[in-house]
Motif scaffolding. Structure first.
Motif, PDB file in Angstrom:
ATOM      1  N   SER A 133       6.277   6.978  -3.694  1.00  0.00           N
ATOM      2  CA  SER A 133       7.288   7.769  -4.410  1.00  0.00           C
ATOM      3  C   SER A 133       7.564   7.194  -5.793  1.00  0.00           C
ATOM      4  CB  SER A 133       8.588   7.797  -3.593  1.00  0.00           C
ATOM      5  OG  SER A 133       8.381   8.375  -2.317  1.00  0.00           O
ATOM      6  N   ASP A 134       6.788   6.171  -6.177  1.00  0.00           N
ATOM      7  CA  ASP A 134       6.880   5.532  -7.497  1.00  0.00           C
ATOM      8  C   ASP A 134       8.228   4.847  -7.703  1.00  0.00           C
ATOM      9  OD1 ASP A 134       5.562   4.808  -9.824  1.00  0.00           O
ATOM     10  OD2 ASP A 134       6.478   6.397 -10.995  1.00  0.00           O
ATOM     11  N   ILE A 135       8.814   4.383  -6.608  1.00  0.00           N
ATOM     12  CA  ILE A 135      10.064   3.624  -6.708  1.00  0.00           C
ATOM     13  C   ILE A 135       9.749   2.138  -6.906  1.00  0.00           C
ATOM     14  CG2 ILE A 135      12.052   2.813  -5.370  1.00  0.00           C
ATOM     15  CD1 ILE A 135      12.273   5.605  -4.229  1.00  0.00           C
ATOM     16  N   ILE A 136       8.748   1.648  -6.189  1.00  0.00           N
ATOM     17  CA  ILE A 136       8.359   0.244  -6.294  1.00  0.00           C
ATOM     18  C   ILE A 136       7.244   0.121  -7.324  1.00  0.00           C
ATOM     19  CG2 ILE A 136       7.431  -1.757  -5.076  1.00  0.00           C
ATOM     20  CD1 ILE A 136       8.668  -0.717  -2.524  1.00  0.00           C
ATOM     21  N   LYS A 137       7.532  -0.571  -8.408  1.00  0.00           N
ATOM     22  CA  LYS A 137       6.575  -0.760  -9.492  1.00  0.00           C
ATOM     23  C   LYS A 137       5.765  -2.027  -9.249  1.00  0.00           C
ATOM     24  CE  LYS A 137       8.861   2.587 -11.640  1.00  0.00           C
ATOM     25  NZ  LYS A 137       8.321   3.956 -11.812  1.00  0.00           N
ATOM     26  N   GLY A 138       4.533  -2.039  -9.759  1.00  0.00           N
ATOM     27  CA  GLY A 138       3.671  -3.199  -9.571  1.00  0.00           C
ATOM     28  C   GLY A 138       3.272  -3.878 -10.855  1.00  0.00           C
ATOM     29  N   ASP A 139       4.118  -3.763 -11.902  1.00  0.00           N
ATOM     30  CA  ASP A 139       3.737  -4.314 -13.197  1.00  0.00           C
ATOM     31  C   ASP A 139       3.979  -5.814 -13.302  1.00  0.00           C
ATOM     32  OD1 ASP A 139       6.422  -3.872 -12.975  1.00  0.00           O
ATOM     33  OD2 ASP A 139       6.734  -3.322 -15.068  1.00  0.00           O
ATOM     34  N   THR A 140       4.872  -6.371 -12.472  1.00  0.00           N
ATOM     35  CA  THR A 140       5.202  -7.796 -12.560  1.00  0.00           C
ATOM     36  C   THR A 140       5.161  -8.429 -11.173  1.00  0.00           C
ATOM     37  OG1 THR A 140       6.648  -7.365 -14.447  1.00  0.00           O
ATOM     38  CG2 THR A 140       6.892  -9.485 -13.345  1.00  0.00           C
ATOM     39  N   LEU A 141       4.512  -9.579 -11.072  1.00  0.00           N
ATOM     40  CA  LEU A 141       4.462 -10.359  -9.829  1.00  0.00           C
ATOM     41  C   LEU A 141       5.226 -11.655 -10.041  1.00  0.00           C
ATOM     42  CD1 LEU A 141       3.488 -11.536  -7.132  1.00  0.00           C
ATOM     43  CD2 LEU A 141       1.276 -11.992  -8.215  1.00  0.00           C
ATOM     44  N   MET A 142       6.241 -11.876  -9.211  1.00  0.00           N
ATOM     45  CA  MET A 142       7.042 -13.097  -9.251  1.00  0.00           C
ATOM     46  C   MET A 142       6.958 -13.753  -7.881  1.00  0.00           C
ATOM     47  SD  MET A 142      10.002 -10.864 -11.026  1.00  0.00           S
ATOM     48  CE  MET A 142      11.385 -11.916 -10.652  1.00  0.00           C
ATOM     49  N   MET A 143       6.411 -14.962  -7.818  1.00  0.00           N
ATOM     50  CA  MET A 143       6.203 -15.608  -6.520  1.00  0.00           C
ATOM     51  C   MET A 143       6.928 -16.947  -6.431  1.00  0.00           C
ATOM     52  SD  MET A 143       2.298 -17.169  -6.569  1.00  0.00           S
ATOM     53  CE  MET A 143       1.472 -15.669  -7.040  1.00  0.00           C
ATOM     54  N   ASP A 144       7.302 -17.287  -5.208  1.00  0.00           N
ATOM     55  CA  ASP A 144       7.912 -18.584  -4.936  1.00  0.00           C
ATOM     56  C   ASP A 144       7.908 -18.793  -3.429  1.00  0.00           C
ATOM     57  OD1 ASP A 144       9.066 -21.008  -5.336  1.00  0.00           O
ATOM     58  OD2 ASP A 144      10.851 -20.282  -6.364  1.00  0.00           O
TER      59      ASP A 144
END
Length: 443
Positions: A133-144
């Motif tokens: 539904s294009d609610i969750i964007k995948g342009d940035t990955l932040m990991m920890d």
């Protein structure tokens, strides 16, 4: 046997008279969760040709999600559904079924039936519905990474041995054996240990270990001589306990020899996968459980999670987390943000060139125009993890072993992302095309 389709339990008139607040979070979430897709996927865990009719999958899935949304145990969530119209509406439980509603023990058996695979279906379908539904964007990955604490008391060497006697006592009772040690004496010495001053406690470990060694040898003899007619499952439990207690004996011997670093240190006989984990924080300096590797996007949605035994180096987790993110989102992120713990020459070298900005904890990793964004994203990651641990159930797992931690994580991840969706929806930060896809676009 189980139903394979979702049937609406409430009439339009019932909804109009009982559900007065259309903005209630449970009303909104009821509409956006893909119930039918989840039910269709979960029917594989049931046999249509055998067994009595099972509980409604629609109801059971809703109870699992609701329990984590409201941070409730099995008994409280069942009790509150009986009293709350909005919870009944969310779980699709009509008035006619309230008198014979599910027993809380059914929820436990339902989780065991589904296992990690089934719970992953629930989490994945909710996540995919939001992503498509294009609610969750995948342009940035932040990991920890962080620690998922197990539901155990602070470990103590003497108490581990005392609990080992308790495990052998259960074995003896189940096989109708007389206790082969002086249990009243063990209890008496345990009470004395509890009253002892800190400086006096070291001697108790030597004393308890001396009592434990001969008891363990006798236990080994009993396990190895189990009669042939005993079910194989009970034999296997005995062998598993024996292996665990032998490992405990060896580690206790290392402790008495003065060794400070013991590999795969047992901290609980019930949570055998739990390990001491230090994350460099001031408090608590050490947690006991499993390592939880997490990734987020810039909106704060939780994209991937992994539960791992022990405390692996962040540098070794970097590649797997990146691949999981790529697989789940279907593309490479434009920006990747981590802290210095993930920084290494190999990680930098093996990062795809298609990722424009790679921030591994140092400002000069990215161009000046991206530094402010990356620094803020790094700070936001700490905030997302703080919310996850303190408000969304990731602070302590109430399920046992690594398998249970994975189930707990998947259910909490589902609730976390549903909460994040609600937050963005109420702030009116979602695009119209996404709201239309969810059926929430206001005329």
């Amino acid at each position: 046997m189980i139903e394979s389709s979702f049937e609406e339990a409430f009439s339009k008139e019932w909804v109009e008279t009982q559900i007065m607040d259309s903005t209630n979070e449970l009303v909104i979430l009821r509409q956006v969760i893909p119930w039918q897709t989840i039910i269709t996927q979960l029917t594989q865990f049931y046999d249509d040709n055998s067994g009595r009719s099972g509980k409604s999958l629609r109801v059971m899935v809703a109870l699992l999600i609701l329990a984590r949304l409201r941070s409730l145990g099995d008994r409280p969530v069942v009790a509150q559904v009986k009293e709350n119209r909005y919870m009944q509406y969310f779980c699709n439980v009509p008035d006619s079924e309230l008198a014979n509603f599910v027993n809380s023990s059914v929820l436990c058996r339902f989780r065991q039936r589904l296992g990690e695979k089934g719970i992953a279906i629930i989490e994945t379908e909710v996540f995919e519905f939001f992503r498509q539904s294009d609610i969750i964007k995948g342009d940035t990955l932040m990991m920890d990474s962080t620690a998922l604490s197990s539901n155990i008391v602070h470990p103590n060497d003497v108490m581990l041995i005392y609990n080992a006697f308790g495990k052998m006592k259960i074995f003896a009772r189940s096989h109708e054996l007389s206790l082969w040690w002086d249990h009243p004496h063990i209890k008496k010495r345990r009470r004395a240990f509890g009253c002892a001053k800190k400086g006096e406690r070291e001697a108790y470990l030597t004393e308890f270990y001396a009592l434990f060694v001969p008891a363990l040898e006798t236990f080994r003899t009993h396990v190895e001589s189990l009669e042939a007619e005993i079910p194989e499952s009970r034999k296997e439990k005995g062998r598993e306990l024996l292996a665990l207690l032998i490992l405990l004996s060896g580690q206790t011997q290392q402790k008495l020899a003065g060794e400070q670093h013991i590999d795969n240190r047992i901290v609980s006989l019930d949570e055998v996968d739990a390990r001491p984990i230090k994350k460099g924080k001031t408090f608590p300096s050490c947690e006991f459980g499993t390592t939880l590797q997490m990734s987020f996007n810039r909106q704060g949605f939780m994209i991937t999670t992994e539960n791992l035994i022990g405390n692996p180096s962040d540098t070794t987790l970097y590649g797997d987390t990146l691949r999981l993110f790529q697989k789940r989102m279907g593309n490479d992120p434009d920006t990747l943000v981590t802290d210095l713990g993930f920084r290494s020459r190999n990680n930098r070298k093996n990062t795809p060139e298609t990722i424009s900005n790679v921030f591994l904890g140092r400002s000069n990793d990215v161009d000046e125009g991206q530094r402010n964004f990356c620094c803020k994203a790094r700070s936001a990651t700490e905030g997302f993890i703080a919310v996850a641990k303190n408000l969304r159930g990731f602070g302590r797992s109430l399920y046992r072993r690594l398998h249970g931690d994975k189930v707990w994580t998947l259910l909490c991840q589902t609730a976390y992302n549903l909460r994040k969706f609600l937050q963005l929806y109420r702030k009116e930060e979602l695009e119209n095309n996404s709201l239309a896809a969810l059926g929430l676009l206001k005329p």
